[in-house]
Design an enzyme around this catalytic site. Structure first.
Site, PDB file in Angstrom:
ATOM      1  N   TRP A  50       0.844  -1.197   0.000  1.00 45.95           N
ATOM      2  CA  TRP A  50       0.000   0.000   0.000  1.00 45.95           C
ATOM      3  C   TRP A  50       0.877   1.244   0.000  1.00 45.95           C
ATOM      4  O   TRP A  50       0.646   2.203  -0.739  1.00 45.95           O
ATOM      5  CB  TRP A  50      -0.898  -0.041   1.235  1.00 45.95           C
ATOM      6  CG  TRP A  50      -1.859   1.095   1.382  1.00 45.95           C
ATOM      7  CD1 TRP A  50      -2.204   2.038   0.446  1.00 45.95           C
ATOM      8  CD2 TRP A  50      -2.630   1.411   2.550  1.00 45.95           C
ATOM      9  NE1 TRP A  50      -3.136   2.913   0.965  1.00 45.95           N
ATOM     10  CE2 TRP A  50      -3.422   2.558   2.252  1.00 45.95           C
ATOM     11  CE3 TRP A  50      -2.731   0.837   3.819  1.00 45.95           C
ATOM     12  CZ2 TRP A  50      -4.283   3.129   3.184  1.00 45.95           C
ATOM     13  CZ3 TRP A  50      -3.596   1.406   4.743  1.00 45.95           C
ATOM     14  CH2 TRP A  50      -4.365   2.538   4.425  1.00 45.95           C
ATOM     15  N   ASP A  63       1.564  -8.365  -1.698  1.00 46.81           N
ATOM     16  CA  ASP A  63       0.160  -7.979  -1.698  1.00 46.81           C
ATOM     17  C   ASP A  63       0.027  -6.550  -2.184  1.00 46.81           C
ATOM     18  O   ASP A  63       0.767  -5.659  -1.743  1.00 46.81           O
ATOM     19  CB  ASP A  63      -0.426  -8.100  -0.287  1.00 46.81           C
ATOM     20  CG  ASP A  63      -1.885  -7.691  -0.254  1.00 46.81           C
ATOM     21  OD1 ASP A  63      -2.736  -8.522  -0.614  1.00 46.81           O
ATOM     22  OD2 ASP A  63      -2.170  -6.529   0.116  1.00 46.81           O
ATOM     23  N   TYR A 118      -4.024   1.314  -5.146  1.00 43.16           N
ATOM     24  CA  TYR A 118      -2.831   1.846  -4.494  1.00 43.16           C
ATOM     25  C   TYR A 118      -2.069   2.700  -5.503  1.00 43.16           C
ATOM     26  O   TYR A 118      -1.332   2.205  -6.351  1.00 43.16           O
ATOM     27  CB  TYR A 118      -1.927   0.713  -3.995  1.00 43.16           C
ATOM     28  CG  TYR A 118      -2.494  -0.125  -2.870  1.00 43.16           C
ATOM     29  CD1 TYR A 118      -3.638   0.242  -2.173  1.00 43.16           C
ATOM     30  CD2 TYR A 118      -1.876  -1.321  -2.495  1.00 43.16           C
ATOM     31  CE1 TYR A 118      -4.145  -0.535  -1.147  1.00 43.16           C
ATOM     32  CE2 TYR A 118      -2.376  -2.108  -1.462  1.00 43.16           C
ATOM     33  CZ  TYR A 118      -3.516  -1.706  -0.797  1.00 43.16           C
ATOM     34  OH  TYR A 118      -4.012  -2.488   0.212  1.00 43.16           O
ATOM     35  N   HIS A 147     -11.897  -6.105  -2.402  1.00 41.62           N
ATOM     36  CA  HIS A 147     -11.176  -5.128  -1.574  1.00 41.62           C
ATOM     37  C   HIS A 147     -12.112  -4.458  -0.567  1.00 41.62           C
ATOM     38  O   HIS A 147     -12.626  -3.363  -0.802  1.00 41.62           O
ATOM     39  CB  HIS A 147     -10.508  -4.087  -2.460  1.00 41.62           C
ATOM     40  CG  HIS A 147      -9.451  -3.297  -1.765  1.00 41.62           C
ATOM     41  ND1 HIS A 147      -8.634  -2.400  -2.417  1.00 41.62           N
ATOM     42  CD2 HIS A 147      -9.050  -3.253  -0.471  1.00 41.62           C
ATOM     43  CE1 HIS A 147      -7.800  -1.852  -1.569  1.00 41.62           C
ATOM     44  NE2 HIS A 147      -8.048  -2.348  -0.369  1.00 41.62           N
ATOM     45  N   SER A 176     -10.777  -9.497   1.103  1.00 39.71           N
ATOM     46  CA  SER A 176     -10.148  -8.707   2.151  1.00 39.71           C
ATOM     47  C   SER A 176     -11.284  -8.059   2.921  1.00 39.71           C
ATOM     48  O   SER A 176     -12.140  -7.385   2.331  1.00 39.71           O
ATOM     49  CB  SER A 176      -9.230  -7.648   1.548  1.00 39.71           C
ATOM     50  OG  SER A 176      -8.583  -6.892   2.550  1.00 39.71           O
TER      51      SER A 176
END
Length: 329
Positions: A21, A51, A56, A123, A154
């Protein structure tokens, strides 16, 4: 570093991976080259699980990963998990359909430079999505079409994770878990184990709180979520300091310090604590510091914690943190 089986995906991944991220956005300014160097450092340290997500840096993180894997010819040696769904505007349950998901998947395939995504995760969608079978049928279709090899979710809440793993195609769940967010170790971990679902632990260091390097005088850049999302103004507040109010978190960190062995950092202690749970497949701390990345990897080889250390973590959670987070997520 040991590897663990990632559910039924067929992947065996390193116990410590890399979350990316911060090489995309929301953690202050990070150049593309610094982001790529973080990925290179992780690979050099033995990490084989990365990941990322399509949002991002609007794909910046995915592209940086793809460039490093291409330059090293490492596509077959590394498992890359990405995420989709947060590009929806408005971000509403009905947008999680075949049309939107396929468009997101195709964009991530292009960003990463692959024909098929190793692992796609929804997400942190709205809770209602977990009660939409058609969303998971769309993921089955994309897998059958050869655009992704496996899929998971997630989640923000334990409830969402428990619902998600009722769908047989869900092979992994990514969830927040650390000494300041302990609820997943109850029912969710037991159910994930029982169903052979892989567990990816994110926010392991509580946005830096559990590094012990943040104090009451720490200032964060304007474009760092630890500045602008303290009250959940931009997204779920549980993603920032794991949802713990900063002052309470700092008090908890101070109370935890006596449990840290000499020569071990608080971050390493935290990662070792997380990896002591058998349900955990991999943990994905993020950093752009080569020294921190290497230290995080080294945590996997630390000796097991003592009974006294586990008890201190439990006591600190009960005394300082539980009231703020336990039933919320």
């Amino acid at each position: 570093m040991d590897r663990r089986t990632l559910g039924t995906t067929g992947y065996r991944v390193t116990e410590v991976g890399l979350g990316t991220w911060n090489i995309g956005s929301d953690w202050g300014d990070v150049s593309d080259e610094d982001g790529r160097e973080a990925v290179r450092t992780a690979l050099d340290a033995g990490v084989d699980f990365l990941d990322t997500a399509d949002v991002y840096g609007d794909g910046k993180s995915e592209r940086n990963i793809g460039e490093v894997l291409e330059e090293r010819g490492a596509y077959d040696d590394v498992t890359v998990a990405t995420k989709a769904g947060r590009r929806l505007d408005p971000h509403e349950p009905e947008g999680y359909d075949r049309q939107h998901l396929e468009r997101f998947v195709d964009r991530s395939r292009e960003n990463l430079g692959v024909d098929s995504l190793d692992l796609l995760q929804l997400h942190c969608p709205p809770t209602a999505v977990y009660y939409q079978p058609e969303t998971f049928e769309a993921l089955d279709d994309l897998k059958a079409a050869g655009k992704l090899d496996a899929y998971g979710v997630s989640v923000e809440k334990v409830e969402e994770g428990l619902k998600a793993i009722e769908y047989p195609g869900v092979e992994t769940v990514q969830i927040i878990f650390n000494p300041f967010r302990q609820r997943p170790s109850e029912l969710f971990f037991r159910e994930a184990n029982r169903r052979d679902v892989g567990v990816v632990v994110r926010v392991p260091l509580a946005s830096g709180l559990l590094t012990g390097q943040i104090d009451r005088d720490t200032e964060f850049p304007e474009n760092d979520h630890r500045n602008y999302n303290r009250e959940g103004e931009a997204f779920d507040v549980g993603e920032t300091f794991a949802g713990v109010p900063l002052e309470a978190g700092l008090d908890a960190v101070a109370a935890l310090r006596p449990a840290i062995p000499e020569g071990t950092s608080m971050a390493q202690f935290t990662l070792r604590w997380i990896l002591s749970f058998d349900a955990v497949s991999t943990v994905i701390p993020g950093s752009t510091s080569p020294e921190h990345i290497e230290a995080n990897v080294a945590a996997a080889d630390l000796p097991p914690l003592s009974a006294d250390q586990y008890q201190r973590v439990a006591d600190v959670y009960d005394d300082y943190v539980r009231e703020h987070v336990h039933q919320r997520w």
